[in-house]
Motif scaffolding. Structure first.
Motif, PDB file in Angstrom:
ATOM      1  N   LYS A   2       0.821  -1.206   0.000  1.00  0.00           N
ATOM      2  CA  LYS A   2       0.000   0.000   0.000  1.00  0.00           C
ATOM      3  C   LYS A   2       0.858   1.260   0.000  1.00  0.00           C
ATOM      4  CE  LYS A   2      -4.077  -2.079   2.109  1.00  0.00           C
ATOM      5  NZ  LYS A   2      -4.988  -2.121   3.266  1.00  0.00           N
ATOM      6  N   LEU A  52       0.953   4.184  -2.768  1.00  0.00           N
ATOM      7  CA  LEU A  52       0.792   5.591  -2.400  1.00  0.00           C
ATOM      8  C   LEU A  52       1.933   6.434  -2.957  1.00  0.00           C
ATOM      9  CD1 LEU A  52      -0.563   7.874  -0.815  1.00  0.00           C
ATOM     10  CD2 LEU A  52       0.719   7.145   1.185  1.00  0.00           C
ATOM     11  N   CYS A 109     -13.080   3.436   2.899  1.00  0.00           N
ATOM     12  CA  CYS A 109     -11.766   4.061   3.054  1.00  0.00           C
ATOM     13  C   CYS A 109     -10.873   3.247   3.986  1.00  0.00           C
ATOM     14  CB  CYS A 109     -11.898   5.478   3.624  1.00  0.00           C
ATOM     15  SG  CYS A 109     -13.044   6.561   2.730  1.00  0.00           S
ATOM     16  N   TYR A 161      -5.764   8.614   2.902  1.00  0.00           N
ATOM     17  CA  TYR A 161      -6.565   7.396   2.982  1.00  0.00           C
ATOM     18  C   TYR A 161      -7.106   7.062   1.596  1.00  0.00           C
ATOM     19  CZ  TYR A 161      -9.833  11.274   4.145  1.00  0.00           C
ATOM     20  OH  TYR A 161     -10.514  12.475   4.199  1.00  0.00           O
ATOM     21  N   THR A 162      -7.456   5.793   1.430  1.00  0.00           N
ATOM     22  CA  THR A 162      -8.086   5.372   0.184  1.00  0.00           C
ATOM     23  C   THR A 162      -9.512   5.893   0.147  1.00  0.00           C
ATOM     24  OG1 THR A 162      -8.763   3.272   1.174  1.00  0.00           O
ATOM     25  CG2 THR A 162      -6.670   3.295  -0.022  1.00  0.00           C
ATOM     26  N   ALA A 183     -12.794   4.686  -1.963  1.00  0.00           N
ATOM     27  CA  ALA A 183     -13.347   3.719  -2.913  1.00  0.00           C
ATOM     28  C   ALA A 183     -14.860   3.848  -2.970  1.00  0.00           C
ATOM     29  CB  ALA A 183     -12.948   2.309  -2.516  1.00  0.00           C
ATOM     30  N   THR A 222     -11.326   3.369  -7.082  1.00  0.00           N
ATOM     31  CA  THR A 222     -10.523   3.513  -5.867  1.00  0.00           C
ATOM     32  C   THR A 222      -9.412   4.513  -6.107  1.00  0.00           C
ATOM     33  OG1 THR A 222     -10.956   1.231  -5.179  1.00  0.00           O
ATOM     34  CG2 THR A 222      -9.085   2.343  -4.165  1.00  0.00           C
ATOM     35  N   THR A 223      -9.403   5.569  -5.311  1.00  0.00           N
ATOM     36  CA  THR A 223      -8.379   6.613  -5.427  1.00  0.00           C
ATOM     37  C   THR A 223      -7.745   6.825  -4.057  1.00  0.00           C
ATOM     38  OG1 THR A 223     -10.002   8.358  -4.982  1.00  0.00           O
ATOM     39  CG2 THR A 223      -9.617   7.760  -7.303  1.00  0.00           C
ATOM     40  N   THR A 224      -6.775   7.713  -4.020  1.00  0.00           N
ATOM     41  CA  THR A 224      -6.120   8.066  -2.759  1.00  0.00           C
ATOM     42  C   THR A 224      -6.290   9.559  -2.505  1.00  0.00           C
ATOM     43  OG1 THR A 224      -4.456   6.334  -3.000  1.00  0.00           O
ATOM     44  CG2 THR A 224      -3.946   8.123  -1.487  1.00  0.00           C
TER      45      THR A 224
END
Length: 246
Positions: free
Chosen positions: A101, A105, A171, A184-185, A187, A192-194
């Motif tokens: 992860k 990121l 998230c 945080y994610t 979704a 799904t983004t950051t």
């Protein structure tokens, strides 16, 4: 030579904590068995001291003995080490997931964000940070949530659903650098983004809050109005935050 499974009276973690005892285990792993005098030859200590280490290993059921005349010979009994192997494997898997992860990121950070917005406030850094990390505060300017400021915590934002969206954003907290940044994610609806929030003091004494959202699929970015829609939604939330902080 018998191995009694109920004979272990010493914690195996305590038994392998000492480097001398770990070396003894390594030696016994390479041979069928060894007498005390041969084990002692590998250490700068007397037979009595080495014997004490062997006693600890025996109490932990990590070595077994047999008598050959007046001589005691020692053999490795590795079965109890599986407990340590299982324990290490659990945390190895945990950190492997965290590193995957983190790499994702970092890749997203190194790319130009799909959405970038800056908001400025006259509040203190601490007040802005609290608005980013307190669940009750987040509910006032984003949506209802079960957020916790803990790396790895999975949570949801829950908005009013519509005919085209269930209103749920899944998230997971990725990084926290209090009071400077949190990520945080994000979704929702198959995307799904950051999301990365960065807090910084400006030269004129204000606080700048920067939003970077990365990781939109090429299909989404190619869809007319999709990114602009995301910018509009975050701009509205930024306005809500300004009212909350006022």
């Amino acid at each position: 030579m018998n191995v009694n499974k109920n004979s272990q009276v010493r914690d195996i973690y305590d038994a392998v904590a000492d480097p001398t005892r770990r070396k003894i285990l390594e030696m016994l792993a390479d041979v069928e068995e060894l007498p005390l005098y041969e084990i002692t030859e590998h250490f700068q200590m007397g037979r009595t001291a080495v014997s004490k280490h062997l006693t600890i290993l025996k109490e932990a059921n990590l070595v077994v003995t047999r008598k050959v005349g007046r001589e005691t010979r020692y053999r490795l009994h590795a079965a109890p080490l599986k407990e340590i192997q299982d324990w290490v494997s659990f945390y190895e898997d945990f950190w492997k997931k965290r590193m995957i992860k983190l790499n994702q990121l970092l890749e997203e950070i190194n790319m130009k964000p799909d959405v970038s917005l800056d908001f400025q406030f006259t509040n203190s850094v601490e007040q802005v940070w609290n608005a980013l990390t307190d669940s009750a505060m987040l509910a006032k300017w984003i949506w209802n949530n079960d957020f916790k400021a803990e790396v790895g915590h999975k949570f949801q934002f829950r908005a009013e659903p519509s005919e085209w969206w269930d209103g749920i954003v899944d998230c997971e907290v990725l990084t926290i650098d209090e009071p400077n940044s949190i990520s945080y994610t994000w979704a929702s609806a198959g995307e799904t983004t950051t999301v990365v929030w960065t807090v910084a003091k400006t030269d004129d004494g204000k606080v700048n809050l920067r939003l970077d959202q990365s990781g939109f699929s090429e299909e989404t970015k190619a869809r007319e109005g999709a990114i602009e829609g995301a910018k509009y939604a975050w701009t509205e939330m930024g306005s809500n935050l300004a009212k909350v902080l006022a």
